[in-house]
Write a protein that holds these residues in place. Structure first.
Motif, short mmCIF file in Angstrom:
data_model
loop_
_atom_site.label_atom_id
_atom_site.label_comp_id
_atom_site.label_asym_id
_atom_site.label_seq_id
_atom_site.Cartn_x
_atom_site.Cartn_y
_atom_site.Cartn_z
N ALA A 22 0.82 -1.21 0.00
CA ALA A 22 0.00 0.00 0.00
C ALA A 22 0.85 1.26 0.00
O ALA A 22 2.01 1.26 0.39
N GLY A 23 0.22 2.35 -0.42
CA GLY A 23 0.95 3.60 -0.49
C GLY A 23 0.21 4.80 0.03
O GLY A 23 0.61 5.93 -0.24
N VAL A 24 -0.88 4.61 0.77
CA VAL A 24 -1.65 5.73 1.32
C VAL A 24 -1.47 5.75 2.84
O VAL A 24 -1.85 4.82 3.53
N LEU A 25 -0.86 6.82 3.34
CA LEU A 25 -0.55 6.93 4.77
C LEU A 25 -1.50 7.89 5.45
O LEU A 25 -1.71 9.03 4.98
N GLU B 136 9.04 13.91 -1.04
CA GLU B 136 8.51 13.13 -2.15
C GLU B 136 7.07 12.66 -1.97
O GLU B 136 6.41 12.30 -2.95
N GLY B 137 6.59 12.66 -0.74
CA GLY B 137 5.22 12.23 -0.49
C GLY B 137 4.22 13.19 -1.12
O GLY B 137 4.43 14.41 -1.14
N LEU B 138 3.13 12.64 -1.63
CA LEU B 138 2.10 13.43 -2.30
C LEU B 138 0.91 13.59 -1.36
O LEU B 138 0.22 12.61 -1.04
N VAL B 139 0.67 14.80 -0.88
CA VAL B 139 -0.43 15.06 0.04
C VAL B 139 -1.73 15.13 -0.76
O VAL B 139 -1.84 15.87 -1.73
N HIS B 140 -2.71 14.33 -0.35
CA HIS B 140 -4.00 14.29 -1.03
C HIS B 140 -5.09 14.85 -0.12
O HIS B 140 -5.26 14.41 1.01
N ASP B 141 -5.82 15.83 -0.66
CA ASP B 141 -6.91 16.46 0.09
C ASP B 141 -8.22 15.71 -0.04
O ASP B 141 -9.18 16.01 0.68
N GLY B 142 -8.31 14.75 -0.97
CA GLY B 142 -9.56 14.04 -1.18
C GLY B 142 -9.40 12.91 -2.17
O GLY B 142 -8.28 12.58 -2.58
N THR C 112 -5.48 15.24 6.07
CA THR C 112 -5.23 14.73 4.73
C THR C 112 -4.62 13.33 4.83
O THR C 112 -4.38 12.81 5.92
N VAL C 113 -4.35 12.73 3.68
CA VAL C 113 -3.54 11.52 3.59
C VAL C 113 -2.35 11.81 2.69
O VAL C 113 -2.36 12.78 1.93
N THR C 114 -1.32 10.97 2.78
CA THR C 114 -0.12 11.16 1.97
C THR C 114 0.17 9.89 1.20
O THR C 114 0.20 8.79 1.78
N VAL C 115 0.37 10.02 -0.11
CA VAL C 115 0.74 8.87 -0.94
C VAL C 115 2.26 8.74 -0.93
O VAL C 115 2.98 9.63 -1.39
N TYR C 116 2.73 7.64 -0.36
CA TYR C 116 4.16 7.36 -0.23
C TYR C 116 4.27 5.86 -0.03
O TYR C 116 3.80 5.32 0.96
N GLY C 117 4.90 5.17 -0.96
CA GLY C 117 4.86 3.71 -0.99
C GLY C 117 5.46 3.04 0.23
O GLY C 117 6.41 3.56 0.83
N GLN C 118 4.90 1.90 0.58
CA GLN C 118 5.43 1.14 1.71
C GLN C 118 6.89 0.78 1.50
O GLN C 118 7.68 0.75 2.45
N ARG D 12 1.93 5.77 -7.11
CA ARG D 12 3.04 5.80 -6.16
C ARG D 12 3.81 7.12 -6.27
O ARG D 12 4.31 7.63 -5.30
N ASN D 13 3.93 7.63 -7.47
CA ASN D 13 4.55 8.94 -7.69
C ASN D 13 4.05 9.45 -9.05
O ASN D 13 3.29 8.74 -9.73
#
Length: 394
Positions: A49-52, A72-78, A100-106, A218-219
């Protein structure tokens, strides 16, 4: 490196849960040794998974491994939910007061933890064989194992079982003590990884008459896509062309025009299950992560739930060593399970709403449609979804 003969906490399992626990304990001045049966390369090759959640991000930063995550993490608002050819946007930031959540791979999380532990000099022993746990109900537990061809023994104060669903830790709890709760879902997720730009900046969860689909990433140049498939399907049955065609069918027209296809660099089918083992402690053994519970990947709770276990367990161990207070450790299972079951409920709910079930019939389908209609028309329902998605408080 010669393996130590004694440590404070013996950690079985070198995935993110075990590594994060070792790092937090090190920062608190508590010795630990990590025992992992696989090689480091194997651990780092696992696609996960990649959503933190915000809580997981905060833990990683507090442990001193937030640098690359922040860059490098991608902050997602929705995120979007696609249904009947349209999309519903879930405004995480707006509905939760700024969370928010952050997309950053395990895999990246694991890399960062390895680097920090290497720098700190915390022992992580890979390719350990025949690991066994002994005397767990005494005040002198120990591990036996083979490392580099030699039989070894590791004495310790406590054992942390972070070795996953198939590991030895949970199996070391007697059957008459352990209670297991499980639901196996009648489908799997076929997932591919491709070096292509994502379909959009935020995730898309899709319900379609042909089945569920998920557009993730993932990126900015590495995309992760999934489609619901029968359990008896094989990866070999799915060419790249067939996968892209099926994914396109399950998405709204406004999205298919931005879908960039390409050769897959990884392809696999994962079964889905909900699983909880109680209690999460036995004597001086404490379970964390997949060793104690599994959630379906809908909602991305697996790694985040492991992180919350590590939060509770590390706090409890620090209380023992720093304050001579056994209370939090005695209550660890109860405390952790309180949050575990809430995450299990949420993952089950999202899975039930977004997937097509072969055995529910027309009534089940109408209920599912009513659930979505309620969600689309209710800010309260959307708020509940958003609060769970960004992560409940510890």
């Amino acid at each position: 490196m010669k393996p130590p003969a004694r440590t404070g906490v013996a950690i079985v399992g070198g995935g993110p849960a075990g590594l994060l626990l070792a790092l937090i304990l090190h920062r608190a001045g508590i010795e630990s040794v990590v025992i992992e049966r696989r090689s480091r390369d194997y651990v780092l090759s696992r696609i996960r998974a990649g959503v933190l959640e915000q809580g997981t991000v905060d833990m990683l930063r507090a442990a001193g491994v937030g640098g690359r995550l922040g860059r490098e993490g991608l902050v997602h608002d929705g995120f979007d939910i696609a249904w009947r050819g349209e999309t519903l946007h879930i405004d995480l930031r707006g509905l939760t007061g700024g969370k928010t959540v952050t997309v950053y791979g395990q895999t990246e999380v694991t890399h960062d933890l390895y680097d920090a532990l290497d720098e700190a000099g915390v022992p992580v022993l890979h390719e350990a064989e025949d690991v066994a746990l002994h005397d767990l109900t005494t005040d002198a537990p120990f591990l036996s194992y083979r490392f580099e061809g030699e039989a070894r023994r590791l004495d310790c104060d406590y054992v942390a079982g972070c070795d996953g669903f198939h590991g030895i830790a949970r199996q070391s709890i007697p059957e008459d003590v352990l209670k297991v709760f499980e639901r196996v879902y009648p489908f799997g997720w076929l997932g591919i990884l491709s070096r292509t730009p994502p379909i959009q900046e935020e995730l898309v969860y899709a319900n379609h008459e042909r089945g569920f689909a998920l557009c993730s990433l993932r990126n900015p140049m590495l995309s992760r896509y999934y489609v619901q498939c029968p359990l008896d399907d094989r990866v070999e049955d799915w060419s790249d062309a067939r996968f892209w065609d099926e994914l396109t069918r399950r998405l709204p027209a406004r999205l298919t025009g931005t879908l960039v296809t390409g050769a897959s660099i990884e392809k696999s089918i994962a079964p889905l299950r909900s699983f909880v083992a109680e209690p999460m402690q036995y004597g001086r053994l404490f379970l964390a992560g997949d060793a104690a519970h599994i959630v379906p990947p809908t909602g991305a709770k697996g790694l985040n739930l492991a992180a919350s276990d590590v939060h509770y367990l590390s706090e409890a161990l620090i209380a023992v060593y720093r304050d001579k207070d056994d209370g939090p450790l005695d209550r660890y299972s109860e405390t952790a399970l309180h949050r575990v079951w809430k995450a299990e409920r949420f993952s089950w709910w999202m899975t039930s709403m977004l997937h097509r079930f072969p055995d529910t019939g027309p009534f089940g389908q109408r209920i599912q449609e009513a659930e979505f209609d309620y969600l689309a028309g209710s800010k309260a329902a959307q708020t509940s979804l958003a609060e769970n998605y960004v992560g409940l408080p510890y």
